[in-house]
Design a protein around this motif. Structure first.
Motif, PDB file in Angstrom:
ATOM      1  N   GLU A  87      80.831 -64.330 -35.148  1.00  0.00           N
ATOM      2  CA  GLU A  87      79.441 -64.795 -35.174  1.00  0.00           C
ATOM      3  C   GLU A  87      78.579 -63.881 -36.033  1.00  0.00           C
ATOM      4  OE1 GLU A  87      77.871 -65.366 -31.255  1.00  0.00           O
ATOM      5  OE2 GLU A  87      79.670 -66.395 -30.522  1.00  0.00           O
ATOM      6  N   GLY A 134      73.111 -62.128 -28.528  1.00  0.00           N
ATOM      7  CA  GLY A 134      73.051 -60.711 -28.895  1.00  0.00           C
ATOM      8  C   GLY A 134      74.180 -60.228 -29.793  1.00  0.00           C
ATOM      9  N   LEU A 135      75.398 -60.670 -29.491  1.00  0.00           N
ATOM     10  CA  LEU A 135      76.552 -60.180 -30.259  1.00  0.00           C
ATOM     11  C   LEU A 135      76.478 -60.626 -31.722  1.00  0.00           C
ATOM     12  CD1 LEU A 135      80.236 -60.317 -29.170  1.00  0.00           C
ATOM     13  CD2 LEU A 135      79.528 -61.754 -31.051  1.00  0.00           C
ATOM     14  N   ASN A 286      79.609 -71.075 -25.840  1.00  0.00           N
ATOM     15  CA  ASN A 286      79.679 -70.259 -24.618  1.00  0.00           C
ATOM     16  C   ASN A 286      79.488 -68.800 -24.947  1.00  0.00           C
ATOM     17  OD1 ASN A 286      80.562 -72.520 -23.041  1.00  0.00           O
ATOM     18  ND2 ASN A 286      82.520 -72.299 -24.089  1.00  0.00           N
ATOM     19  N   ASP A 287      78.624 -68.146 -24.201  1.00  0.00           N
ATOM     20  CA  ASP A 287      78.593 -66.686 -24.274  1.00  0.00           C
ATOM     21  C   ASP A 287      79.013 -66.181 -22.900  1.00  0.00           C
ATOM     22  OD1 ASP A 287      76.239 -67.519 -22.982  1.00  0.00           O
ATOM     23  OD2 ASP A 287      75.288 -65.604 -23.402  1.00  0.00           O
ATOM     24  N   GLU A 288      79.627 -65.052 -22.870  1.00  0.00           N
ATOM     25  CA  GLU A 288      80.008 -64.421 -21.604  1.00  0.00           C
ATOM     26  C   GLU A 288      80.893 -65.328 -20.741  1.00  0.00           C
ATOM     27  OE1 GLU A 288      79.076 -61.355 -21.454  1.00  0.00           O
ATOM     28  OE2 GLU A 288      77.284 -61.259 -22.741  1.00  0.00           O
ATOM     29  N   ARG A 296      89.718 -72.749 -30.362  1.00  0.00           N
ATOM     30  CA  ARG A 296      89.011 -71.461 -30.440  1.00  0.00           C
ATOM     31  C   ARG A 296      89.955 -70.365 -30.954  1.00  0.00           C
ATOM     32  NH1 ARG A 296      84.259 -68.372 -30.297  1.00  0.00           N
ATOM     33  NH2 ARG A 296      84.757 -66.424 -29.266  1.00  0.00           N
ATOM     34  N   HIS A 337      87.133 -61.103 -30.122  1.00  0.00           N
ATOM     35  CA  HIS A 337      87.320 -62.382 -30.828  1.00  0.00           C
ATOM     36  C   HIS A 337      88.209 -62.251 -32.074  1.00  0.00           C
ATOM     37  CE1 HIS A 337      83.040 -62.837 -29.014  1.00  0.00           C
ATOM     38  NE2 HIS A 337      83.974 -62.803 -28.087  1.00  0.00           N
ATOM     39  N   HIS A 373      81.716 -55.604 -25.781  1.00  0.00           N
ATOM     40  CA  HIS A 373      80.333 -56.010 -25.506  1.00  0.00           C
ATOM     41  C   HIS A 373      80.116 -56.525 -24.093  1.00  0.00           C
ATOM     42  CE1 HIS A 373      78.892 -55.959 -29.763  1.00  0.00           C
ATOM     43  NE2 HIS A 373      80.183 -56.174 -30.008  1.00  0.00           N
ATOM     44  N   ASN A 480      73.459 -49.729 -29.238  1.00  0.00           N
ATOM     45  CA  ASN A 480      73.010 -50.739 -30.197  1.00  0.00           C
ATOM     46  C   ASN A 480      71.674 -50.374 -30.830  1.00  0.00           C
ATOM     47  OD1 ASN A 480      74.207 -53.735 -28.406  1.00  0.00           O
ATOM     48  ND2 ASN A 480      75.225 -52.354 -29.818  1.00  0.00           N
ATOM     49  N   TYR A 569      73.268 -63.616 -14.430  1.00  0.00           N
ATOM     50  CA  TYR A 569      73.144 -62.155 -14.351  1.00  0.00           C
ATOM     51  C   TYR A 569      71.864 -61.653 -15.011  1.00  0.00           C
ATOM     52  CZ  TYR A 569      74.473 -60.757 -19.169  1.00  0.00           C
ATOM     53  OH  TYR A 569      74.495 -60.527 -20.517  1.00  0.00           O
ATOM     54  N   GLU A 668      74.352 -56.055 -17.860  1.00  0.00           N
ATOM     55  CA  GLU A 668      73.966 -56.252 -19.260  1.00  0.00           C
ATOM     56  C   GLU A 668      74.504 -55.074 -20.066  1.00  0.00           C
ATOM     57  OE1 GLU A 668      73.297 -58.463 -21.643  1.00  0.00           O
ATOM     58  OE2 GLU A 668      71.335 -59.043 -20.797  1.00  0.00           O
ATOM     59  N   ALA A 669      75.433 -55.348 -20.986  1.00  0.00           N
ATOM     60  CA  ALA A 669      76.072 -54.244 -21.699  1.00  0.00           C
ATOM     61  C   ALA A 669      75.018 -53.363 -22.369  1.00  0.00           C
ATOM     62  CB  ALA A 669      77.059 -54.793 -22.725  1.00  0.00           C
ATOM     63  N   SER A 670      74.129 -53.979 -23.121  1.00  0.00           N
ATOM     64  CA  SER A 670      73.076 -53.206 -23.765  1.00  0.00           C
ATOM     65  C   SER A 670      71.755 -53.961 -23.719  1.00  0.00           C
ATOM     66  CB  SER A 670      73.442 -52.936 -25.235  1.00  0.00           C
ATOM     67  OG  SER A 670      72.306 -52.557 -25.966  1.00  0.00           O
ATOM     68  N   GLY A 671      71.782 -55.180 -24.283  1.00  0.00           N
ATOM     69  CA  GLY A 671      70.532 -55.867 -24.566  1.00  0.00           C
ATOM     70  C   GLY A 671      70.034 -55.342 -25.906  1.00  0.00           C
TER      71      GLY A 671
HETATM   72  C1  F55 Z   1      79.955 -65.025 -27.475  1.00  0.00           C
HETATM   73  C2  F55 Z   1      81.168 -65.639 -27.356  1.00  0.00           C
HETATM   74  C3  F55 Z   1      82.022 -65.238 -26.370  1.00  0.00           C
HETATM   75 CL1  F55 Z   1      83.547 -66.027 -26.208  1.00  0.00          CL
HETATM   76  C4  F55 Z   1      81.704 -64.235 -25.491  1.00  0.00           C
HETATM   77  C5  F55 Z   1      80.498 -63.615 -25.622  1.00  0.00           C
HETATM   78  C6  F55 Z   1      79.626 -64.004 -26.616  1.00  0.00           C
HETATM   79  C7  F55 Z   1      78.329 -63.353 -26.768  1.00  0.00           C
HETATM   80  O1  F55 Z   1      77.451 -63.919 -27.401  1.00  0.00           O
HETATM   81  N1  F55 Z   1      78.168 -62.162 -26.202  1.00  0.00           N
HETATM   82  C8  F55 Z   1      77.052 -61.406 -26.309  1.00  0.00           C
HETATM   83  O2  F55 Z   1      76.077 -61.781 -26.951  1.00  0.00           O
HETATM   84  N2  F55 Z   1      77.090 -60.218 -25.718  1.00  0.00           N
HETATM   85  C9  F55 Z   1      75.963 -59.326 -25.814  1.00  0.00           C
HETATM   86  O3  F55 Z   1      76.172 -58.429 -26.895  1.00  0.00           O
HETATM   87  C10 F55 Z   1      75.001 -57.700 -27.173  1.00  0.00           C
HETATM   88  C11 F55 Z   1      75.262 -56.856 -28.399  1.00  0.00           C
HETATM   89  O4  F55 Z   1      76.106 -55.795 -28.083  1.00  0.00           O
HETATM   90  C12 F55 Z   1      74.590 -56.867 -25.968  1.00  0.00           C
HETATM   91  O5  F55 Z   1      73.362 -56.268 -26.259  1.00  0.00           O
HETATM   92  C13 F55 Z   1      74.454 -57.733 -24.727  1.00  0.00           C
HETATM   93  O6  F55 Z   1      74.237 -56.935 -23.597  1.00  0.00           O
HETATM   94  C14 F55 Z   1      75.726 -58.540 -24.543  1.00  0.00           C
HETATM   95  O7  F55 Z   1      75.580 -59.429 -23.453  1.00  0.00           O
END
Ligand code: F55
Length: 838
Positions: A87, A134-135, A286-288, A296, A337, A373, A480, A569, A668-671
């Protein structure tokens, strides 16, 4: 293979209209591009034609630098950072490139003098929404910083035809609409058809002995897909460096069509073409959450294989042998990924280039770094063996081989510890068998990092605890950061100008310089200007909301903002519990003195995430009641703004007074939104989670509204048995709020609508909203008190912005360069005749 030295230098002065930066030249270039590229004259040109002409005019001005950058990297043989990410959530290019090139005002003037509406043209750009949240956005910020810091870098990813869906709200519910971002063409990319790469899928493997009687394996695939690279220039701020973002599009190879056509299987041929091209059709929204969808894994392998083959081609072009591959490229895995890259590089080295296993493994480990992440178990990627075997039979064998050797080492170090072996294994054998991608990434990388201090500690303790015990030296934290170019200069020009008038422009590439603002904290005139700036920006947002969504909001009220993906969460529903608490107070005592607030929400829910969608419905339903109740007298407003994206982020962060960062501690890993808000002078109400902890450390605890359980307390409470029911019964205020939802008050008497949400809270509450409720309400009451003292609030706002230097993505990228990638800046100098025009 020809090298640059062998190619005759194509000596010519480039067309002035394509490179020059004078007003007259840009004006001519606009007209020229309108005519020659869009094929239009002013009489027939649409606003989109003008936007395209403008975009080409800007892109043209990057091409010299882009070409020069690539040429210098090739000639000097420098080490290149390769950022692998499924992404890249870039957001609109136009303004960002104008700022980075230093021609924003000039171009705006030219456009306006030509009788065009600059803002209208700017808004026509479709943003490339090639990420979830975020990622993906982090990858985009990092690309900006890599260029700005003059680090040789290439971003590799997927050119999704449909990015993250557009969100509409109908009757309070989210509806997903296809994102057709390419429908009018994309002026920022250049396809490089001649650099197309082939990727194999499926089939079987075959063992054989080569001419030197060595045991080898060949892969006989049943499908080949072409990867066509599309390159986008990524400009750095105030430097000549223009790096490349290379996104791969899947296409069917012609040869396959012809084969089928010859035997008369026309439908089959076309169908195979469609199936191949499906690979890069759509971003998974999907995230998380890990969903084991075959397509995929195909996407992941497709872009990773294209990228590694591309890097190997570039490396060999330098005349180097593959033994030194890791000296040419530092490859960073943005989460798991792209982690199939570990097995793919081994396959390329061992099977295709006949390098011995041990040496190939050395090269591979030295090449990769892995960024984690998430700690959420449901987000950890794993693939069933059967799926893996069908799609990537050779890779599964390679993974088994890696695993066998790795577990051999573990056994030697920890004899008779079968539990540890089971946990470390690349294969999960506890039930149905899976390949664990985080384990593959960890074993195949020399560096593993988390994205905030707390997250890294938890990673080392829990999710990758066994790996940390084995290789503590591999682990490090890289908190981050976000780019101040997009998140202050582009999005908040008023504030950027105010800051620059006080401390000069250097802060834009040295964010720590914002510290100098503290010297003006006692300057009443400066505080007035700061406050007025925020007020003006809130006014613009209010006008935007009125014009686009028909909702009147009071720009004098406190703008309380929570924008991010919808997830339990992240606790958007805790925010709603606070809104209902305030509403109850007004209903019980209509003349109560309260600080007027506007609650602004934005964010998308994964289409299959029922609870997240129900939370959106709840926000809208509560908004309907609160916004239309005459007792409220406009003291509270609740707006859910549809289709939250990068562009809307740019509008909303600058206008926020209060930033909601209220996740359950440890989740939340970072935000990164938390950083964008604070940089723009918002105060944070937040838990001790992710980077909030470090933000609070930097801005000072007196300038941060803290609430909630700590990570330790969350664990403790969970382990001794958390019972949300007790909180509900012991807190009359909480009980009233929950009962109001249950009673159907916000759902036209329908007591079933929100039942799943309420029941989940009452009987499980996995994210502990009830445990944090009172602490949150108390902190919000402190916010109200603080906001009444505008002078004090302004001081806190200035201090927040002034102390955010650490959270520039430039700082983060420097750390990666020094501690993981071993990459150094390379200055790009332009020939005098080009420079003369700059
Ligand atoms: C996207 C696809 C999959 Cl399969 C899993 C997760 C994601 C995704 O978008 N994750 C994501 O955004 N994680 C975020 O990463 C940020 C950057 O490090 C962090 O700040 C945040 O806490 C974390 O949730």
């Amino acid at each position: 293979m020809t090298t640059f030295e062998q190619v005759p230098v194509f000596q010519c002065e480039f067309e002035d209209d394509r490179t020059g930066l004078s007003k007259e030249t840009i004006k001519r270039a606009l007209a020229d591009n309108l005519f020659y590229i869009q094929g239009k004259v002013p009489a027939t040109a649409t606003p989109n034609d003008y936007y395209m002409a403008l975009a080409y005019t800007v892109r043209d001005r990057m091409l010299q630098r882009w070409f020069k950058t690539t040429e210098v990297y090739t000639k000097k043989g420098v080490k290149v950072v390769s950022y692998l990410s499924a992404e890249f959530l870039l957001g609109p290019h136009l303004s960002n490139n104008l700022i980075n090139l230093g021609i924003y005002d000039l171009v705006r003037q030219v456009v306006e003098e030509s009788g065009l509406d600059f803002v209208q043209l700017r808004e026509i750009e479709e943003e490339p929404g090639l990420g979830n949240g975020g990622l993906g956005r982090l990858a985009a910020c990092y690309m900006d910083s890599l260029s700005t810091l003059e680090i040789p870098a290439i971003g590799y990813g997927i050119r999704y035809e449909f990015g993250i869906f557009d969100q509409e709200i109908r009757d309070g519910w989210q509806v997903e609409i296809t994102d057709k971002w390419l429908h009018l063409g994309n002026p920022w990319e250049i396809p490089r058809l001649e650099e197309t790469i082939e990727v194999k899928f499926g089939g079987r493997t075959e063992a054989y002995y080569d001419e030197k009687c060595r045991y080898r394996v060949r892969w006989i695939p049943d499908k080949v897909v072409k990867g066509v690279p599309y390159d986008t220039p990524i400009s750095g701020y105030n430097v000549n460096t223009v790096n490349t973002l290379r996104l791969w599009k899947a296409e069917a190879p012609e040869s396959f069509e012809f084969q089928a056509f010859n035997v008369g299987d026309y439908y089959g041929a076309v169908n195979r073409k469609v199936v191949s091209e499906n690979i890069t059709k759509v971003l998974y929204p999907n995230d998380e959450l890990m969903k084991g969808k075959e397509l995929r894994l195909e996407q992941q392998y497709f872009f990773v294989s294209c990228s590694l083959q591309d890097m190997i081609r570039l490396h060999l072009q330098k005349g180097e042998s593959l033994e030194t591959f890791h000296q040419s490229f530092a490859v960073q895995l943005n989460d798991t990924h792209p982690s199939i890259g570990v097995a793919e590089l081994m396959r390329l080295l061992v099977d295709e280039y006949e390098i011995e296993w041990d040496q190939a493994w050395q090269i591979t480990q030295n090449t990769f770094g892995y960024t984690n992440h998430t700690l959420l178990p449901e987000a950890l990627e794993k693939w069933t063996l059967s799926l893996f075997k069908n799609l990537l039979p050779r890779h599964l064998q390679i993974i088994y081989e890696i695993n066998q050797r790795f577990l051999g080492q573990v056994r030697a170090k920890y004899p008779n510890d079968s539990d540890r072996l089971a946990r470390l294994s690349l294969i999960d054998e506890s039930g149905e068998k899976y390949v664990r991608m985080a384990n593959l990434a960890s074993v195949g990388s020399h560096a593993i990092n988390g994205v905030a201090a707390l997250h890294t500690e938890l990673l080392k303790r829990d999710v990758l605890g066994d790996f940390h015990e084995l290789w503590p030296e591999k682990f490090s934290n890289k908190t981050n950061g976000v780019t101040p170019r997009r998140w202050i200069v582009v999005s908040n020009p008023l504030l950027a100008n105010l800051i620059t008038r006080k401390i000069g422009v250097d802060w834009i590439s040295h964010l720590e310089d914002l510290k100098q603002l503290e010297a003006f904290i006692e300057d009443a005139e400066f505080r007035r200007e700061w406050r007025q700036t925020k007020q003006d920006i809130k006014g613009y947002l209010a006008t935007y909301i009125k014009e686009n969504h028909g909702i009147e909001v009071n720009p004098e009220s406190l703008f309380d903002v929570q924008v991010k993906r919808l997830h339990e969460y992240k606790r958007q529903h805790l925010n709603v519990l606070h809104i209902i608490t305030l509403y109850k107070r007004i209903k019980d005592n209509p003349n109560i003195e309260i600080t007027p607030r506007t609650f602004i929400f934005g964010g998308k829910a994964a289409p299959g995430y029922f609870m997240a969608k129900l939370i959106i419905k709840l926000i809208n339903s509560v908004g309907d009641v609160v916004n239309n109740d005459p007792d409220v007298r406009d003291r509270l407003k609740v707006v859910f703004l549809p289709d939250y994206n990068v562009r809307f982020g740019q509008r909303v962060y600058p206008a926020a007074d209060l930033s909601e960062q209220i996740s359950t501690a440890g989740k939340e890993a970072s935000g990164t939104g938390n950083m964008k808000f604070a940089m723009n002078g918002a105060l944070t109400i937040g838990t001790l989670d992710g980077a909030n902890i470090e933000i609070r450390e930097e801005v000072g605890e007196e300038n941060f509204f803290l609430f909630g359980l700590t990570t330790e307390q969350v664990y403790e409470l969970k382990s001794k048995g958390y019972n949300p029911w007790d909180y509900y019964h012991n807190n009359p205020q909480l009980k009233q709020v929950i009962d109001l939802i249950s009673s159907g008050f916000f759902s036209h008497g329908d007591t079933n609508l929100f039942r799943p949400l309420v029941d989940s809270l009452l009987y499980h509450d996995p994210y502990m909203l009830f445990a944090d409720y009172q602490s949150y309400i108390d902190a919000q009451d402190q916010v109200n008190q603080a906001y009444r003292d505008q002078e004090h609030w302004t001081r806190m706002s200035i201090l927040n912005a002034a102390r955010m230097g650490k959270f520039s993505s430039d700082r983060a990228i420097l750390e990666y360069c020094q501690e993981i990638w071993n990459a150094v800046p390379v200055k790009i100098e332009l020939e005098e005749y080009i420079q003369g025009r700059a």
